[in-house]
Structure formats: C-alpha cells, structure tokens
Design a protein around this motif. Structure first.
Motif, PDB file in Angstrom:
ATOM      1  N   GLU A 153       0.582 -16.789 -12.559  1.00  0.00           N
ATOM      2  CA  GLU A 153       1.374 -15.983 -11.627  1.00  0.00           C
ATOM      3  C   GLU A 153       1.745 -14.640 -12.246  1.00  0.00           C
ATOM      4  O   GLU A 153       1.731 -13.595 -11.575  1.00  0.00           O
ATOM      5  N   VAL A 154       2.044 -14.667 -13.550  1.00  0.00           N
ATOM      6  CA  VAL A 154       2.410 -13.429 -14.235  1.00  0.00           C
ATOM      7  C   VAL A 154       1.224 -12.469 -14.293  1.00  0.00           C
ATOM      8  O   VAL A 154       1.350 -11.274 -14.007  1.00  0.00           O
ATOM      9  N   THR A 155       0.058 -12.988 -14.667  1.00  0.00           N
ATOM     10  CA  THR A 155      -1.101 -12.118 -14.839  1.00  0.00           C
ATOM     11  C   THR A 155      -1.612 -11.554 -13.514  1.00  0.00           C
ATOM     12  O   THR A 155      -2.277 -10.524 -13.494  1.00  0.00           O
ATOM     13  N   SER A 156      -1.322 -12.243 -12.414  1.00  0.00           N
ATOM     14  CA  SER A 156      -1.761 -11.731 -11.111  1.00  0.00           C
ATOM     15  C   SER A 156      -0.743 -10.787 -10.487  1.00  0.00           C
ATOM     16  O   SER A 156      -1.022 -10.141  -9.472  1.00  0.00           O
ATOM     17  N   ALA A 157       0.442 -10.685 -11.094  1.00  0.00           N
ATOM     18  CA  ALA A 157       1.516  -9.875 -10.517  1.00  0.00           C
ATOM     19  C   ALA A 157       1.151  -8.401 -10.348  1.00  0.00           C
ATOM     20  O   ALA A 157       1.417  -7.817  -9.294  1.00  0.00           O
ATOM     21  N   PRO A 158       0.552  -7.727 -11.352  1.00  0.00           N
ATOM     22  CA  PRO A 158       0.243  -6.303 -11.169  1.00  0.00           C
ATOM     23  C   PRO A 158      -0.636  -6.036  -9.951  1.00  0.00           C
ATOM     24  O   PRO A 158      -0.382  -5.090  -9.195  1.00  0.00           O
ATOM     25  N   GLU A 159      -1.662  -6.869  -9.765  1.00  0.00           N
ATOM     26  CA  GLU A 159      -2.549  -6.684  -8.610  1.00  0.00           C
ATOM     27  C   GLU A 159      -1.790  -6.883  -7.303  1.00  0.00           C
ATOM     28  O   GLU A 159      -1.954  -6.123  -6.345  1.00  0.00           O
ATOM     29  N   ASN A 160      -0.939  -7.927  -7.256  1.00  0.00           N
ATOM     30  CA  ASN A 160      -0.181  -8.205  -6.037  1.00  0.00           C
ATOM     31  C   ASN A 160       0.824  -7.096  -5.739  1.00  0.00           C
ATOM     32  O   ASN A 160       0.999  -6.687  -4.583  1.00  0.00           O
ATOM     33  N   ILE A 161       1.487  -6.607  -6.774  1.00  0.00           N
ATOM     34  CA  ILE A 161       2.467  -5.528  -6.590  1.00  0.00           C
ATOM     35  C   ILE A 161       1.776  -4.268  -6.090  1.00  0.00           C
ATOM     36  O   ILE A 161       2.250  -3.587  -5.178  1.00  0.00           O
ATOM     37  N   ASN A 162       0.636  -3.961  -6.690  1.00  0.00           N
ATOM     38  CA  ASN A 162      -0.124  -2.778  -6.279  1.00  0.00           C
ATOM     39  C   ASN A 162      -0.567  -2.889  -4.821  1.00  0.00           C
ATOM     40  O   ASN A 162      -0.498  -1.916  -4.055  1.00  0.00           O
ATOM     41  N   SER A 163      -1.007  -4.077  -4.426  1.00  0.00           N
ATOM     42  CA  SER A 163      -1.449  -4.286  -3.053  1.00  0.00           C
ATOM     43  C   SER A 163      -0.314  -4.078  -2.061  1.00  0.00           C
ATOM     44  O   SER A 163      -0.472  -3.418  -1.030  1.00  0.00           O
ATOM     45  N   LEU A 164       0.859  -4.626  -2.376  1.00  0.00           N
ATOM     46  CA  LEU A 164       2.012  -4.473  -1.490  1.00  0.00           C
ATOM     47  C   LEU A 164       2.473  -3.020  -1.434  1.00  0.00           C
ATOM     48  O   LEU A 164       2.855  -2.521  -0.378  1.00  0.00           O
ATOM     49  N   LEU A 165       2.440  -2.338  -2.570  1.00  0.00           N
ATOM     50  CA  LEU A 165       2.834  -0.936  -2.608  1.00  0.00           C
ATOM     51  C   LEU A 165       1.947  -0.104  -1.684  1.00  0.00           C
ATOM     52  O   LEU A 165       2.434   0.681  -0.866  1.00  0.00           O
ATOM     53  N   GLN A 166       0.635  -0.296  -1.787  1.00  0.00           N
ATOM     54  CA  GLN A 166      -0.297   0.519  -1.016  1.00  0.00           C
ATOM     55  C   GLN A 166      -0.332   0.138   0.466  1.00  0.00           C
ATOM     56  O   GLN A 166      -0.443   1.006   1.332  1.00  0.00           O
ATOM     57  N   ASP A 167      -0.260  -1.174   0.734  1.00  0.00           N
ATOM     58  CA  ASP A 167      -0.453  -1.628   2.118  1.00  0.00           C
ATOM     59  C   ASP A 167       0.828  -1.714   2.925  1.00  0.00           C
ATOM     60  O   ASP A 167       0.788  -1.701   4.157  1.00  0.00           O
ATOM     61  N   ALA A 168       1.967  -1.844   2.257  1.00  0.00           N
ATOM     62  CA  ALA A 168       3.227  -2.024   2.992  1.00  0.00           C
ATOM     63  C   ALA A 168       4.203  -0.868   2.814  1.00  0.00           C
ATOM     64  O   ALA A 168       4.821  -0.411   3.765  1.00  0.00           O
ATOM     65  N   ASP A 169       4.337  -0.369   1.585  1.00  0.00           N
ATOM     66  CA  ASP A 169       5.404   0.587   1.299  1.00  0.00           C
ATOM     67  C   ASP A 169       4.999   2.047   1.470  1.00  0.00           C
ATOM     68  O   ASP A 169       5.804   2.864   1.907  1.00  0.00           O
ATOM     69  N   LEU A 170       3.781   2.392   1.094  1.00  0.00           N
ATOM     70  CA  LEU A 170       3.369   3.797   1.144  1.00  0.00           C
ATOM     71  C   LEU A 170       2.918   4.204   2.545  1.00  0.00           C
ATOM     72  O   LEU A 170       2.166   3.490   3.198  1.00  0.00           O
ATOM     73  N   LYS A 171       3.413   5.340   2.996  1.00  0.00           N
ATOM     74  CA  LYS A 171       3.019   5.898   4.296  1.00  0.00           C
ATOM     75  C   LYS A 171       2.584   7.344   4.070  1.00  0.00           C
ATOM     76  O   LYS A 171       3.256   8.106   3.370  1.00  0.00           O
ATOM     77  N   TRP A 172       1.460   7.719   4.666  1.00  0.00           N
ATOM     78  CA  TRP A 172       0.929   9.059   4.490  1.00  0.00           C
ATOM     79  C   TRP A 172       0.974   9.851   5.803  1.00  0.00           C
ATOM     80  O   TRP A 172       0.780   9.269   6.878  1.00  0.00           O
ATOM     81  N   ASP A 173       1.207  11.148   5.702  1.00  0.00           N
ATOM     82  CA  ASP A 173       1.106  12.022   6.868  1.00  0.00           C
ATOM     83  C   ASP A 173      -0.365  12.255   7.186  1.00  0.00           C
ATOM     84  O   ASP A 173      -1.238  12.116   6.320  1.00  0.00           O
ATOM     85  N   ASP A 174      -0.634  12.600   8.452  1.00  0.00           N
ATOM     86  CA  ASP A 174      -2.009  12.936   8.831  1.00  0.00           C
ATOM     87  C   ASP A 174      -2.475  14.166   8.061  1.00  0.00           C
ATOM     88  O   ASP A 174      -1.679  15.031   7.679  1.00  0.00           O
ATOM     89  N   VAL A 175      -3.788  14.228   7.813  1.00  0.00           N
ATOM     90  CA  VAL A 175      -4.366  15.391   7.142  1.00  0.00           C
ATOM     91  C   VAL A 175      -5.041  16.269   8.206  1.00  0.00           C
ATOM     92  O   VAL A 175      -5.809  15.765   9.031  1.00  0.00           O
TER      93      VAL A 175
END
Length: 218
Positions: A153-175
């Motif tokens: 669970e520990v070793t998979s945490a960075p990948e899971n955190i990165n996935s949640l950051l990109q797919d759930a938390d980050l929002k981009w304006d239109d280009v």
C-alpha cells in the motif's frame, strides 16, 4: 453527467461489495492452516493452489469494482475509500500467503514428481510451480516476503496520489488558439493538443498545463 459502467455483473450493490470484502478476511486463516504443510503431501499442495484460485477470483472482483467505481468520479471520497479497503485486503492476503514460495522450492524433485502422479490435477499448476522453483536463488524468505507484501500500500501511494491530483483536483482553463477558438485542456486532451501544428499554440498548452502543477508544488 458522469459516464458510468454497469457493474451489476460484479456486485449488484455497494452492500454486496462490502459483504464480499468482509468475506476475504477468512482466507488468511485458511492460508495459515496450510503453512508448513505444502511439502507434506500432494493433497495439501493441491489444496493451496485451489485456494489461490479462489482468492484470486474473489480479490479481483472486489478490487475491480472498487477501482472502476473510483474511476467514475475521482472526486468521490466514498469510492476512493473503497479502493483503499480493497488494497488493504490484497496486502493482507499477500502477507498471509508469503510462506508458499519457499515451501514449494524446498520440495525435493522426486517428491514433487510423485505428487504429480498422485494428484493429476496438480499438473494444471506445473508452469507456476516450475517458475517458482527456477527462481530459487532470488526468492525472499517468508518473513522478507511478508514485509514486501505489507509495504504494498505504501509503495503504490505515490501513483495513487498523482492520479487523484490530476484527475480530481487539478482544473485547467481552456486554451485559445490563434483563431480565437477555445480548446478544453484536460489530463486526457493534453497530449492531443501538443500535436497541433502551431508551435505557439503548443507552447501555450504546455505552459498552461504545467502551471497548475507548479501551483500545487508544495
């Protein structure tokens, strides 16, 4: 509106999933009953592999349901928690079965051949058994394997955190391109937009995308 899978063929309800998750806990005790006994007779070795099959099917169902539910909406904390619980169950079962590799390696060749003759069904697992025995010089001890499994669970945490950051938390304006047309920028569209023939537009896409990461660097 969210696009969702029909997961009824796996579990009809979340309650059914939770029941199956709870049921996985009993398999650690079943593994424990076989520990130290795989080399005693063909029946025990076959029983272990039958148990592995059962655990794999049930674990995959539990994990797939949680994972796909989590992917439907990465911002839904309920199903991210489901995914975490599924990972915990997998780690616990991996640790509980960590003894098997070394026990299978320590079975003498002539004894194993006798096992195959006594229990023909064991030959179904011969490829797996051979793979374990060929890796004899590189197999960890049961205690070391248990540590590695517990760290899953520990070793998979960075990948899971990165996935949640990109797919759930980050929002981009239109280009906006040179013609004034707006292009939605998402984690999925980023690569496609970088293939645009306009170099200045590509530069704008790149900078706008990574600007969000910079804003969350802490």
């Amino acid at each position: 509106q969210l696009t969702v899978w029909n997961l009824g063929d796996i579990f009809e309800t979340d309650e059914a999933w939770l029941e199956a998750l709870e049921g996985l806990k009993s398999y650690s005790k079943k593994y424990a009953k076989l520990q130290g006994k795989l080399g005693e007779n063909a029946a025990n070795l076959l029983k272990y592999y039958k148990l592995e099959d059962e655990v794999m099917l049930k674990t995959e169902a539990v994990f797939n349901y949680a994972s796909m539910k989590g992917d439907e909406d990465t911002g839904n904390s309920k199903y991210q928690a489901f995914r975490g619980k599924a990972m915990n169950a997998y780690v616990a079962l991996s640790a509980a079965s960590a003894f098997a590799g070394s026990e299978i390696m320590n079975i003498p060749d002539e004894t194993l051949e006798a096992f195959y003759e006594e229990k023909k069904a064991l030959k179904t697992y011969k490829v797996n058994i051979d793979r374990i025995r060929k890796a004899k010089d590189h197999i960890l001890s049961p205690a070391e394997k248990a540590i590695m499994a517990a760290a899953g669970e520990v070793t998979s945490a960075p990948e899971n955190i990165n996935s949640l950051l990109q797919d759930a938390d980050l929002k981009w304006d239109d280009v906006v391109d040179a013609k004034g047309k707006k292009h939605p920028l998402t984690n999925g569209s980023f690569t496609l937009l970088l293939e645009d023939p306009d170099q200045e537009f590509r530069k704008k896409v790149f900078r706008q995308y990574y600007k969000q990461f910079e804003a969350h660097k802490n």
